[in-house]
Motif scaffolding. Structure first.
Motif, PDB file in Angstrom:
ATOM      1  N   MET A  92       0.844  -1.181   0.000  1.00  0.00           N
ATOM      2  CA  MET A  92       0.000   0.000   0.000  1.00  0.00           C
ATOM      3  C   MET A  92       0.886   1.240   0.000  1.00  0.00           C
ATOM      4  O   MET A  92       1.704   1.432   0.887  1.00  0.00           O
ATOM      5  N   ASN A  93       0.748   2.062  -0.997  1.00  0.00           N
ATOM      6  CA  ASN A  93       1.533   3.283  -1.099  1.00  0.00           C
ATOM      7  C   ASN A  93       0.733   4.432  -0.511  1.00  0.00           C
ATOM      8  O   ASN A  93      -0.343   4.752  -1.003  1.00  0.00           O
ATOM      9  N   THR A  94       1.236   5.020   0.556  1.00  0.00           N
ATOM     10  CA  THR A  94       0.515   6.112   1.184  1.00  0.00           C
ATOM     11  C   THR A  94       1.207   7.441   0.905  1.00  0.00           C
ATOM     12  O   THR A  94       2.392   7.480   0.587  1.00  0.00           O
ATOM     13  N   GLN A  95       0.449   8.495   1.047  1.00  0.00           N
ATOM     14  CA  GLN A  95       0.970   9.839   0.794  1.00  0.00           C
ATOM     15  C   GLN A  95       1.850  10.267   1.967  1.00  0.00           C
ATOM     16  O   GLN A  95       1.479  10.107   3.118  1.00  0.00           O
ATOM     17  N   PRO A  96       3.030  10.829   1.672  1.00  0.00           N
ATOM     18  CA  PRO A  96       3.859  11.344   2.760  1.00  0.00           C
ATOM     19  C   PRO A  96       3.096  12.435   3.511  1.00  0.00           C
ATOM     20  O   PRO A  96       2.272  13.146   2.917  1.00  0.00           O
ATOM     21  N   ALA A  97       3.367  12.546   4.808  1.00  0.00           N
ATOM     22  CA  ALA A  97       2.667  13.523   5.631  1.00  0.00           C
ATOM     23  C   ALA A  97       3.627  14.126   6.642  1.00  0.00           C
ATOM     24  O   ALA A  97       4.643  13.522   6.996  1.00  0.00           O
ATOM     25  N   ALA A  98       3.284  15.333   7.104  1.00  0.00           N
ATOM     26  CA  ALA A  98       4.102  16.033   8.095  1.00  0.00           C
ATOM     27  C   ALA A  98       3.198  16.692   9.122  1.00  0.00           C
ATOM     28  O   ALA A  98       2.167  17.277   8.782  1.00  0.00           O
ATOM     29  N   LEU A  99       3.599  16.566  10.393  1.00  0.00           N
ATOM     30  CA  LEU A  99       2.947  17.290  11.482  1.00  0.00           C
ATOM     31  C   LEU A  99       3.882  18.429  11.880  1.00  0.00           C
ATOM     32  O   LEU A  99       5.074  18.208  12.092  1.00  0.00           O
ATOM     33  N   ILE A 152      -0.352  21.068  14.287  1.00  0.00           N
ATOM     34  CA  ILE A 152      -0.873  20.483  15.527  1.00  0.00           C
ATOM     35  C   ILE A 152      -0.820  21.535  16.623  1.00  0.00           C
ATOM     36  O   ILE A 152       0.197  22.205  16.807  1.00  0.00           O
ATOM     37  N   THR A 153      -1.914  21.669  17.365  1.00  0.00           N
ATOM     38  CA  THR A 153      -1.986  22.649  18.446  1.00  0.00           C
ATOM     39  C   THR A 153      -2.052  21.935  19.803  1.00  0.00           C
ATOM     40  O   THR A 153      -2.351  20.733  19.869  1.00  0.00           O
ATOM     41  N   ALA A 154      -1.796  22.683  20.856  1.00  0.00           N
ATOM     42  CA  ALA A 154      -1.687  22.121  22.210  1.00  0.00           C
ATOM     43  C   ALA A 154      -2.840  21.192  22.609  1.00  0.00           C
ATOM     44  O   ALA A 154      -2.585  20.161  23.235  1.00  0.00           O
ATOM     45  N   PRO A 155      -4.099  21.491  22.279  1.00  0.00           N
ATOM     46  CA  PRO A 155      -5.163  20.554  22.681  1.00  0.00           C
ATOM     47  C   PRO A 155      -5.005  19.150  22.096  1.00  0.00           C
ATOM     48  O   PRO A 155      -5.570  18.195  22.616  1.00  0.00           O
ATOM     49  N   GLU A 156      -4.200  19.007  21.025  1.00  0.00           N
ATOM     50  CA  GLU A 156      -4.008  17.696  20.377  1.00  0.00           C
ATOM     51  C   GLU A 156      -2.744  16.974  20.849  1.00  0.00           C
ATOM     52  O   GLU A 156      -2.475  15.860  20.401  1.00  0.00           O
ATOM     53  N   PHE A 157      -1.967  17.581  21.731  1.00  0.00           N
ATOM     54  CA  PHE A 157      -0.658  17.048  22.113  1.00  0.00           C
ATOM     55  C   PHE A 157      -0.712  15.679  22.800  1.00  0.00           C
ATOM     56  O   PHE A 157       0.287  14.984  22.832  1.00  0.00           O
ATOM     57  N   LEU A 158      -1.851  15.289  23.371  1.00  0.00           N
ATOM     58  CA  LEU A 158      -1.929  13.993  24.058  1.00  0.00           C
ATOM     59  C   LEU A 158      -2.386  12.852  23.154  1.00  0.00           C
ATOM     60  O   LEU A 158      -2.269  11.692  23.515  1.00  0.00           O
ATOM     61  N   HIS A 159      -2.899  13.173  21.968  1.00  0.00           N
ATOM     62  CA  HIS A 159      -3.325  12.122  21.041  1.00  0.00           C
ATOM     63  C   HIS A 159      -2.107  11.358  20.513  1.00  0.00           C
ATOM     64  O   HIS A 159      -1.049  11.951  20.294  1.00  0.00           O
ATOM     65  N   PRO A 160      -2.247  10.063  20.258  1.00  0.00           N
ATOM     66  CA  PRO A 160      -1.140   9.314  19.657  1.00  0.00           C
ATOM     67  C   PRO A 160      -0.784   9.904  18.293  1.00  0.00           C
ATOM     68  O   PRO A 160      -1.660  10.347  17.546  1.00  0.00           O
ATOM     69  N   LEU A 161       0.504   9.897  17.978  1.00  0.00           N
ATOM     70  CA  LEU A 161       0.951  10.420  16.682  1.00  0.00           C
ATOM     71  C   LEU A 161       0.264   9.687  15.528  1.00  0.00           C
ATOM     72  O   LEU A 161      -0.100  10.297  14.530  1.00  0.00           O
ATOM     73  N   GLY A 162       0.081   8.385  15.668  1.00  0.00           N
ATOM     74  CA  GLY A 162      -0.598   7.618  14.626  1.00  0.00           C
ATOM     75  C   GLY A 162      -2.012   8.120  14.375  1.00  0.00           C
ATOM     76  O   GLY A 162      -2.480   8.141  13.239  1.00  0.00           O
ATOM     77  N   LEU A 175      -2.966  11.267  14.852  1.00  0.00           N
ATOM     78  CA  LEU A 175      -2.807  12.557  14.180  1.00  0.00           C
ATOM     79  C   LEU A 175      -2.486  12.368  12.697  1.00  0.00           C
ATOM     80  O   LEU A 175      -2.848  13.199  11.867  1.00  0.00           O
ATOM     81  N   PHE A 176      -1.805  11.270  12.358  1.00  0.00           N
ATOM     82  CA  PHE A 176      -1.510  10.944  10.958  1.00  0.00           C
ATOM     83  C   PHE A 176      -2.655  10.159  10.303  1.00  0.00           C
ATOM     84  O   PHE A 176      -2.532   9.715   9.163  1.00  0.00           O
ATOM     85  N   GLU A 177      -3.736   9.937  11.050  1.00  0.00           N
ATOM     86  CA  GLU A 177      -4.928   9.239  10.550  1.00  0.00           C
ATOM     87  C   GLU A 177      -4.639   7.791  10.156  1.00  0.00           C
ATOM     88  O   GLU A 177      -5.156   7.279   9.162  1.00  0.00           O
ATOM     89  N   ILE A 178      -3.796   7.126  10.940  1.00  0.00           N
ATOM     90  CA  ILE A 178      -3.510   5.710  10.710  1.00  0.00           C
ATOM     91  C   ILE A 178      -4.699   4.899  11.230  1.00  0.00           C
ATOM     92  O   ILE A 178      -5.098   5.054  12.385  1.00  0.00           O
ATOM     93  N   PRO A 179      -5.278   4.058  10.378  1.00  0.00           N
ATOM     94  CA  PRO A 179      -6.451   3.284  10.799  1.00  0.00           C
ATOM     95  C   PRO A 179      -6.166   2.447  12.048  1.00  0.00           C
ATOM     96  O   PRO A 179      -5.091   1.869  12.193  1.00  0.00           O
ATOM     97  N   GLY A 180      -7.148   2.417  12.944  1.00  0.00           N
ATOM     98  CA  GLY A 180      -7.044   1.591  14.143  1.00  0.00           C
ATOM     99  C   GLY A 180      -6.428   2.291  15.335  1.00  0.00           C
ATOM    100  O   GLY A 180      -6.469   1.745  16.440  1.00  0.00           O
ATOM    101  N   ILE A 181      -5.849   3.454  15.160  1.00  0.00           N
ATOM    102  CA  ILE A 181      -5.267   4.169  16.300  1.00  0.00           C
ATOM    103  C   ILE A 181      -6.271   5.215  16.769  1.00  0.00           C
ATOM    104  O   ILE A 181      -6.685   6.086  16.006  1.00  0.00           O
TER     105      ILE A 181
END
Length: 127
Positions: free
Chosen positions: A1-8, A35-45, A47-53
């Motif tokens: 599966m080829n996914t699009q590169p992403a940056a936070l 990414i803003t401070a209210p999102e800092f506790l979410h798993p990085l996966g 934030l990158f919209e990785i399925p299942g996280i």
């Protein structure tokens, strides 16, 4: 599966610098998210919209950082080299805290990654 590169992107307070970085990433077809401070506790996966996280159920009550940080996902070594060269060639100050997402760090929060990168950066630059 080829996914699009992403940056936070975190805490870029210089609007011109942020504009240049986002423009470069956009030209390279890199999906970019600020990414803003209210999102800092979410798993990085998450934030990158990785399925299942799943998002964190905790609220961020003051666990913040103000350093600039970039987290990259699905970058080839050529894309990474190009991104680093972009900073040099355009005389844009480098971002001290940067990382590639890994199978381990995809479960970390932004704060966990920031703390680890800060610790490593301090150790590497001790005289």
């Amino acid at each position: 599966m080829n996914t699009q590169p992403a940056a936070l992107l975190y805490n870029f307070n210089d609007p011109e610098r942020l504009r240049q970085i986002r423009r470069y990433l956009n030209r390279q077809k890199v999906k970019t998210r600020i990414i803003t401070a209210p999102e800092f506790l979410h798993p990085l996966g998450y934030l990158f919209e990785i399925p299942g996280i799943q998002p964190s159920s905790r609220f961020n009550l003051g666990s913040n950082f103000t350093d600039e940080m970039i987290v990259l996902n699905d970058f080839s070594s050529e894309q990474m080299d190009g991104f680093l060269a972009f900073f040099r060639e355009n005389q844009i100050p480098s971002v001290a805290l940067k990382a590639m997402l890994t199978p381990v760090t995809q479960h970390w929060s932004s704060i966990q990654l920031h703390n680890e990168l800060s610790r490593e950066h301090t150790l590497m630059h001790k005289k």
